[in-house]
Design a protein around this motif. Structure first.
Motif, PDB file in Angstrom:
ATOM      1  N   ASP A 268       1.936   6.925   2.914  1.00  0.00           N
ATOM      2  CA  ASP A 268       0.952   6.469   1.918  1.00  0.00           C
ATOM      3  C   ASP A 268       0.084   5.343   2.486  1.00  0.00           C
ATOM      4  O   ASP A 268      -1.119   5.277   2.231  1.00  0.00           O
TER       5      ASP A 268
ATOM      6  N   TRP B 140      -3.892   5.543   2.868  1.00  0.00           N
ATOM      7  CA  TRP B 140      -4.757   4.549   2.202  1.00  0.00           C
ATOM      8  C   TRP B 140      -5.724   3.935   3.205  1.00  0.00           C
ATOM      9  O   TRP B 140      -6.896   3.744   2.923  1.00  0.00           O
TER      10      TRP B 140
ATOM     11  N   TRP C 130       0.820  -1.222   0.000  1.00  0.00           N
ATOM     12  CA  TRP C 130       0.000   0.000   0.000  1.00  0.00           C
ATOM     13  C   TRP C 130       0.852   1.270   0.000  1.00  0.00           C
ATOM     14  O   TRP C 130       0.343   2.348   0.246  1.00  0.00           O
TER      15      TRP C 130
END
Length: 609
Positions: free
Chosen positions: A339, A343, A333
């Protein structure tokens, strides 16, 4: 507004320059002189299909260019900027006060005798449809070949909305419509696509749980990798730091050591310099050494802390295991832990929308019902304003038609609710059928409201009402369009005030007093928009602010694939003063007798609003 139209080698016109008035411009001349070529030129720069047959005999290509003065914040300018032909940051030096907020657009078209035509916008080659989209914001041609545009239901709705001045109601409805569409999509996701939605929700939930189990912190992986490197190189670090401290301050390593380090040596040097009482740079040198010694002390302090730090070699396995877990997250991910966290947070919101539980579905349905009722209420308000405007506009247009030698003709504008007794156009019915197969239905609402709009024209008494565009001659339709434009002239604003209206055949079948009224109404329209009219009636031309005469003569030209021969050549010239009086006299009686000249003077004097 059209400032200038230049034409070269188009049909019988070898070269012509037309600079129409800001108000009303009349184009006159004998039948067959080539007046239609000027309209052809405007159609060319408006993106119409080019025909090599229009290229003058002996010429390699035909060329037409129109220069338009437009609002720099208008739709035409925006389209030109989107096409990449205008520098939005450019600024004029010492601009004319009258030019502030204005922009010139150059639309041109080249048609070679063989090969493909070329469309150019402000000196840049562009696709033909780009010219067409921009010209649609600048020019409206009302001629027999151009009347079908208002025959389209969408254009009729746009025209009625402009007449109704219903922007506020239309914006309110479209906002409600967008909200309804958003909720419909969410409801669609949790019902019609239940299986895939559940699979997606399961995947998201499992992923969120896996991330939460590891519980990553921003930048944690980089910190752990740095710590691992220190543990793995602990012996090397200890040896290097110890050696450095021995050289700088041996007492930090061995308190019993009598060995002098760099710090002690500098201190002795400072004391030695301070004992010198002779003027010079000795004091400055001592100050610099003290500054150096302070920096050195800071370094020694930092290094001594490194000696005291206890890197747990036994914790290396834990560090490696934690790094591995974090790497697995970034691989799936990432690419960064930030990040991964972003996510996870976004997925949590998506899981809520994909929740197909009965409670969630019921919640969305209730929310959807509220949005539908809000949209219906906005549609009703919009429909009410359209109906009032339709009755007023139809009545005004019918009165105008009577004054334009079309007594007994009339216009009816029907605004029909789409849910009235199953009425509605075929497209609406198809949408209803499509909606019926879905879990939700917006029927009878569509993107532009709840109404089907239809313009019905009665060209003469006793004639049945027929859809606009299929019920009259070119001249009758031109006069109908003039009546429509006059009826909404005061409501035009912004880009619309820059519109150039061109009327062809508007005087067909008109004469006498009706011709005077026709000219007067064209002049009235020119007070709010630029008007260009192609006419053979003096009673119409006399109302113009400027008049151009198209005339023909013979000229020796070497035609393609032929020898030298005399061909017809057309010229375009503006007439003013006595020359205009003579042209009006010719149009009145075909001669320029003293009587016709007096009549022409009288007509020009009387043709004033």
């Amino acid at each position: 507004m059209l400032e200038e139209l230049e034409v070269s080698n188009l049909g019988p016109i070898r070269s012509a320059l037309l600079t129409p008035s800001k108000g009303m411009t009349a184009i006159t001349g004998e039948t067959g002189a080539g007046k239609s070529m000027l309209l052809s030129a405007i159609r060319l720069i408006s993106g119409a299909t080019a025909s090599v047959a229009r290229v003058s005999a002996g010429a390699d290509s035909a060329w037409a260019q129109g220069i338009f003065d437009v609002d720099e914040n208008g739709e035409a300018t925006r389209l030109a900027q989107d096409a990449g032909v205008l520098d939005t940051d450019s600024e004029k030096t010492d601009p004319d006060p009258d030019e502030i907020g204005r922009q010139e657009l150059f639309l041109s078209r080249t048609v070679p005798a063989s090969g493909r035509s070329r469309a150019v916008l402000c000196g840049h080659s562009v696709p033909r449809n780009v010219l067409g989209n921009i010209a649609a914001q600048l020019v409206t041609i009302h001629g027999q070949a151009d009347q079908m545009r208002l025959a389209a239901p969408a254009r009729q709705r746009e025209f009625l909305d402009m007449a109704a001045d219903d922007k506020a109601e239309l914006d309110a409805y479209r906002q409600a419509w967008e909200q309804l569409q958003t909720i419909d999509q969410r409801l669609h996701n949790v019902t019609d696509q239940e299986a895939s939605a559940r699979a997606r929700a399961d995947y998201l939930q499992e992923s969120i749980e896996q991330i939460n189990k590891v519980d990553p912190k921003p930048g944690e992986d980089e910190e752990l990798k740095e710590k691992r490197s220190r543990v793995e190189n602990a012996a090397e670090i200890a040896q290097g730091v110890g050696s450095a401290l021995s050289a700088l301050d041996a007492s930090q390593v061995d308190s019993d050591s009598d060995e002098q380090g760099a710090s002690d040596a500098i201190t002795h040097a400072i004391q030695a310099l301070r004992t010198i009482h002779v003027g010079g740079s000795f004091g400055e040198a001592a100050d610099r050494l003290e500054s150096l010694n302070n920096d050195l002390s800071d370094i020694v302090f930092s290094l001594s802390n490194e000696v005291d730090s206890d890197e747990d070699a036994e914790g290396l396995d834990f560090i490696n295991s934690r790094i591995h877990e974090l790497d697995e997250l970034t691989r799936r991910w990432g690419p960064t832990l930030e990040d991964v966290i972003a996510w996870r947070d976004k997925a949590a919101f998506e899981v809520e929308d994909l929740d197909a539980s009965p409670e969630k579905v019921d919640e969305l349905k209730a929310e959807r019902q509220q949005a539908f009722e809000k949209a219906m209420k906005a549609a009703e308000a919009l429909s009410k304003k359209r109906k009032l405007a339709a009755a007023a506009l139809a009545g005004t247009v019918t009165k105008e038609l009577s004054a334009l030698a079309m007594a007994g003709s009339g216009l009816e504008i029907r605004v029909t609710r789409r849910d009235s007794a199953g009425k509605g156009n075929s497209a609406s019915k198809k949408n209803a059928k499509d909606d019926a197969s879905s879990c939700v239905s917006t029927w009878p609402l569509e993107v532009n409201g709840i109404d089907d709009i239809e313009f019905l024209f009665t060209p003469f008494p006793g004639s049945p009402q027929l859809p606009m565009g299929k019920s009259a001659s070119g001249g009758e339709l031109s006069r109908l369009m003039l009546a429509l434009e006059l009826s909404v002239a005061e409501k035009r604003g912004g880009d619309q005030s820059d519109m150039t209206f061109i009327f062809d055949e508007v005087d067909a079948g008109v004469g006498g007093k009706a011709a005077v009224e026709l000219g007067k109404r064209l002049a009235k329209l020119s007070k709010t928009s630029q008007v260009i009219v192609v006419t053979h009636l003096a009673q119409v031309a006399s109302w113009a602010d400027a008049q151009f005469v198209v005339s023909k003569g013979k000229s020796g030209v070497k035609a393609r694939n032929a020898g030298s021969k005399a061909t017809v050549e057309t010229t375009v010239n503006e007439v003013t003063g006595d020359a205009r009086i003579h042209e009006i006299a010719r149009m009145l009686s075909g001669s320029e007798s003293a009587t016709s000249l007096d009549h022409a003077k009288e007509l020009l004097d009387e043709s004033r609003l």
